[in-house]
Enzyme design. Structure first.
Site, short mmCIF file in Angstrom:
data_model
loop_
_atom_site.label_atom_id
_atom_site.label_comp_id
_atom_site.label_asym_id
_atom_site.label_seq_id
_atom_site.Cartn_x
_atom_site.Cartn_y
_atom_site.Cartn_z
CB SER A 42 -0.96 -0.04 1.19
OG SER A 42 -2.16 0.65 0.88
CE LYS B 204 -17.37 19.57 11.81
NZ LYS B 204 -16.15 20.03 11.10
#
Length: 356
Positions: free
Chosen positions: A156, A212
């Site tokens: 990765s 949010k």
């Protein structure tokens, strides 16, 4: 007996030593002792403060902060060097040990080539990209070759960093037991709303907009929010593949092949070689030889150096306390995208070990 005889008897004997009487002023002696004790106490407290100020000042002007060069292989007397930069452990912000090594190499004009030793499962998208950027910048500014040597794991974000070789041929070496690949992006999310309902716990947060709390664990994620986050991941994933194409030009010609490999799957060294993810199966010594070849120097007559950051026992305690602090927990719980290969949630994988 006459008076004359009596007076003669009490006269002192000539040349006889006279006694010396010293009067000791007890109050003055106690005062001096008190003053001396205060002086020693002042010295005891002042010396650490002065030393601390000196260390702080030295640290301020020293960008490497204790990272020191160590002999690794080759000639011990040669002025020409091949530098081994280590990228190990979970990658977080990218500004720590790795950046210090890069700075040392940049300032050392005797360094003729670089070997980046990667042993990392990856980390944050931003941290991985930061290291990649500065490795490429180092290569460009110094105009020196850069070769990658993969250790136990270069997956990765670790594989992402390896793309600093760009289009240099035969420049990525994987050891026979290396695990690599895991090309992909993840934003961790966990839903504990069912558990909260069972224990009658409610999330009563007050927010400026429902988005949010897109990644909150306390509520079911609406499909609208999932679509927004998926687009975010897709863009980060596209960048990952674009970077791989820079380091593996054959995928630029055949992007469908990269799509087949970029599923988050991990590969053995032999599988990676067969799929074009690495160039050679070999240990760090072979990577050093290749770096020397590209720099047109003799690896046996060149000093190979690495960089170490000494850690005292006291520093370890400080690091652990910092990792366990509340602000660190908040930092790791903030929404982040990861180039990460781990069977644990990224927040667990990065705790309590610091960033690299």
């Amino acid at each position: 007996m006459t008076n004359q005889d009596s007076s003669d008897m009490v006269q002192p004997i000539p040349n006889q030593p006279q006694p010396i009487i010293i009067q000791n002023n007890h109050s003055g002696g106690i005062l001096w002792r008190i003053l001396a004790a205060i002086g020693w106490l002042g010295l005891f407290f002042c010396v650490p403060i002065i030393l601390g100020m000196m260390i702080t000042s030295a640290s301020y002007y020293n960008t490497t902060e204790g990272v020191s060069e160590k002999y690794f292989a080759g000639s011990k007397t040669s002025s020409d060097k091949i530098a081994v930069i280590n990228v190990t452990g979970v990658i977080m912000e990218g500004q720590g040990y790795v950046r210090k090594q890069i700075d040392l190499v940049r300032e050392d004009k005797d360094v003729k080539a670089v070997v980046v030793r990667v042993d990392s499962p990856g980390g944050t998208v931003t941290g991985s990209d930061y290291i990649l950027h500065h490795l490429k910048k180092l290569k460009e500014e110094r105009d020196i070759p850069l070769v990658v040597s993969m250790g136990a794991m270069a997956t990765s974000g670790g594989y992402y960093v390896a793309m600093a070789v760009e289009d240099e041929e035969d420049s990525i070496f994987a050891e026979p037991t290396t695990t690599t690949g895991s090309i992909g992006v993840i934003i961790p999310h966990y839903n504990v709303s069912g558990l909260m309902e069972e224990y009658h716990i409610e999330d009563d947060s007050i927010m400026s907009h429902p988005r949010k709390q897109m990644l909150t664990m306390t509520r079911e994620m609406p499909e609208e929010h999932r679509a927004i986050l998926q687009e975010y991941v897709n863009q980060a994933f596209t960048r990952f593949k674009d970077i791989v194409k820079e380091g593996r030009p054959e995928f630029e010609k055949n992007p469908e092949k990269l799509d087949e490999l970029a599923t988050g799957e991990i590969f053995t060294a032999n599988q990676a070689l067969a799929n074009g993810l690495v160039d050679q199966i070999g240990f760090i010594e072979e990577a050093i030889d290749r770096a020397a070849e590209l720099a047109d120097v003799d690896s046996k007559k060149t000093r190979v150096v690495t960089y170490e950051q000494p850690t005292a026992l006291f520093d370890l305690g400080l690091a652990q306390n910092q990792a366990l602090s509340f602000d660190k927990l908040l930092e790791m719980s903030a929404p982040k995208a990861y180039y990460m290969s781990s069977y644990l949630p990224p927040i667990v994988s990065t705790f309590p070990f610091g960033s690299k």
